[in-house]
Design a protein around this motif. Structure first.
Motif, mmCIF file in Angstrom:
data_model
loop_
_atom_site.group_PDB
_atom_site.id
_atom_site.type_symbol
_atom_site.label_atom_id
_atom_site.label_comp_id
_atom_site.label_asym_id
_atom_site.label_seq_id
_atom_site.Cartn_x
_atom_site.Cartn_y
_atom_site.Cartn_z
ATOM 1 N N ASP A 250 35.516 50.919 42.202
ATOM 2 C CA ASP A 250 36.457 50.375 41.390
ATOM 3 C C ASP A 250 35.728 48.575 41.713
ATOM 4 O O ASP A 250 36.437 47.999 42.038
ATOM 5 C CB ASP A 250 37.979 49.716 42.175
ATOM 6 C CG ASP A 250 39.276 49.215 41.885
ATOM 7 O OD1 ASP A 250 38.076 48.660 40.768
ATOM 8 O OD2 ASP A 250 40.067 49.280 42.063
ATOM 9 N N ARG A 251 34.870 48.312 39.817
ATOM 10 C CA ARG A 251 34.525 47.174 40.278
ATOM 11 C C ARG A 251 35.543 46.127 40.398
ATOM 12 O O ARG A 251 34.996 44.772 40.577
ATOM 13 C CB ARG A 251 34.343 46.461 38.673
ATOM 14 C CG ARG A 251 33.207 48.177 37.915
ATOM 15 C CD ARG A 251 32.456 47.932 37.184
ATOM 16 N NE ARG A 251 31.520 45.812 37.548
ATOM 17 C CZ ARG A 251 31.117 45.972 36.261
ATOM 18 N NH1 ARG A 251 31.122 46.837 35.216
ATOM 19 N NH2 ARG A 251 30.232 44.646 36.601
ATOM 20 N N HIS A 252 37.098 46.208 40.794
ATOM 21 C CA HIS A 252 37.553 45.393 40.586
ATOM 22 C C HIS A 252 38.424 45.087 42.253
ATOM 23 O O HIS A 252 38.837 43.816 42.420
ATOM 24 C CB HIS A 252 38.531 45.211 39.492
ATOM 25 C CG HIS A 252 38.848 45.216 38.427
ATOM 26 N ND1 HIS A 252 38.385 44.046 37.523
ATOM 27 C CD2 HIS A 252 38.992 45.838 37.307
ATOM 28 C CE1 HIS A 252 37.877 44.720 36.283
ATOM 29 N NE2 HIS A 252 38.656 46.108 36.537
ATOM 30 N N ASP A 253 37.755 46.024 42.690
ATOM 31 C CA ASP A 253 37.714 45.698 44.800
ATOM 32 C C ASP A 253 37.559 46.879 45.247
ATOM 33 O O ASP A 253 36.770 48.239 45.737
ATOM 34 C CB ASP A 253 39.382 47.093 44.458
ATOM 35 C CG ASP A 253 39.957 46.954 46.167
ATOM 36 O OD1 ASP A 253 39.358 46.103 46.650
ATOM 37 O OD2 ASP A 253 40.657 47.124 47.027
#
Length: 322
Positions: A250-253
């Protein structure tokens, strides 16, 4: 199985290597590895350590191909074997696409072809052969003058099946990074074996870099793992490999992703018994050399913390061995 260590920082002086080299010199670890750096060239840093008395096995993980012609790469690797008086693993990889383009003016249209050509030339030179090779990316006519040195093994950075098959054909060592043990056992090793079978040669051994976060007061293991893996988790080819291995990147997390690397045993985290269990899991998956990386500890807590972690792990291994 061998247990080695990765220098956990990009050195700016040769003296910085010496405390880590001493652990190998004392027989606590099998090899000191060093990563590519734009501060001090890794071959120069290892040569300094050799001149300061560190006559130890070393490895480069991984030297980026666009930086050197294969002749220079073979010469540097053999020079380290001569200067250290010890075996060397010369590891190579293409580097990120933008890096390749910045140095060459264009990307490799076929990274696999580029690696095959590069490794073929280096391997023949290290074997003392006269090389006459004309490829799409690399060409060479000539040979290295004869010199008796300890062995130099050719290593390739490996993440995905096609590169693993190529390594099986041409390399002595497959060098992995952030690769879960299950992925190594189920994907990488079979691919290495297929390539080796095609070339009628033994399967390359695996040297797996394993990130370590040892229990300490106030230490946040997910923070430590993320500190050393963030650039790789953001890179498409690493994200692809991890998704193949069942990790939801998850590039956002990315902290959540780092926690998955802890949960699935990719990172060796917890008390010393936990770390040793993870090392054993890599051995059971078929890894011949675990390369302990304290890079995350180094980023968060500094050099002495890195050295303390390595000392604790090696002492526990020695105690169990006794």
């Amino acid at each position: 199985m061998q247990t080695s260590a990765l220098l956990p920082f990009a050195p700016v002086s040769g003296k910085q290597l010496l405390p880590f080299a001493n652990i190998v010199q004392q027989g606590e670890l099998d090899r000191l590895w060093i990563a590519q750096s734009s501060f001090v060239d890794p071959h120069s840093a290892l040569a300094y350590a050799a001149g300061a008395g560190a006559q130890i096995p070393v490895g480069t993980s991984v030297t980026l191909m666009p930086l050197s012609h294969p002749f220079q790469a073979a010469l540097q690797a053999r020079s380290l074997a001569a200067l250290t008086g010890s075996p060397v693993v010369a590891g190579f990889g293409t580097g990120p696409e933008m890096f390749v383009q910045a140095l060459r003016g264009e990307r490799y249209a076929s990274p696999l072809t580029a690696v095959r050509e590069y490794a073929t030339i280096v391997r023949r030179l290290l074997a003392g052969q006269s090389v006459k090779f004309s490829g799409e990316y690399y060409s060479m006519a000539g040979l290295l003058p004869a010199l008796d040195t300890p062995a130099v093994e050719l290593g390739l950075g490996v993440l995905r099946p096609r590169m693993a098959e190529l390594a099986g054909e041409v390399a002595d060592v497959a060098i992995t990074w952030l690769t879960p043990p299950s992925y190594l056992a189920e994907v990488v090793i079979p691919a290495l074996a297929r390539g080796a079978a095609r070339a009628a040669r033994p399967r390359p051994r695996i040297a797996a870099v394993v990130h370590v976060s040892l229990d300490a007061a106030g230490r946040d293991h997910a923070q430590v793992v993320l500190a050393t893996s963030r650039p790789h988790l953001e890179a498409p080819h690493y994200a692809d490999m991890l998704r193949r291995a069942g990790v939801d990147v998850d590039r956002h997390d990315l902290r959540k992703t780092a926690a998955q690397l802890i949960d699935n045993g990719t990172a060796a985290v917890g008390g010393v018994a936990d770390v040793l269990r993870t090392i054993s899991a890599y051995r059971e998956a078929g890894v011949e050399e675990v390369v302990l990386s304290t890079m995350g500890i180094q980023v968060v807590d500094g050099t002495q913390a890195s050295l303390n972690a390595l000392d604790t792990i090696t002492h526990a291994q020695r105690t169990l061995g006794d």
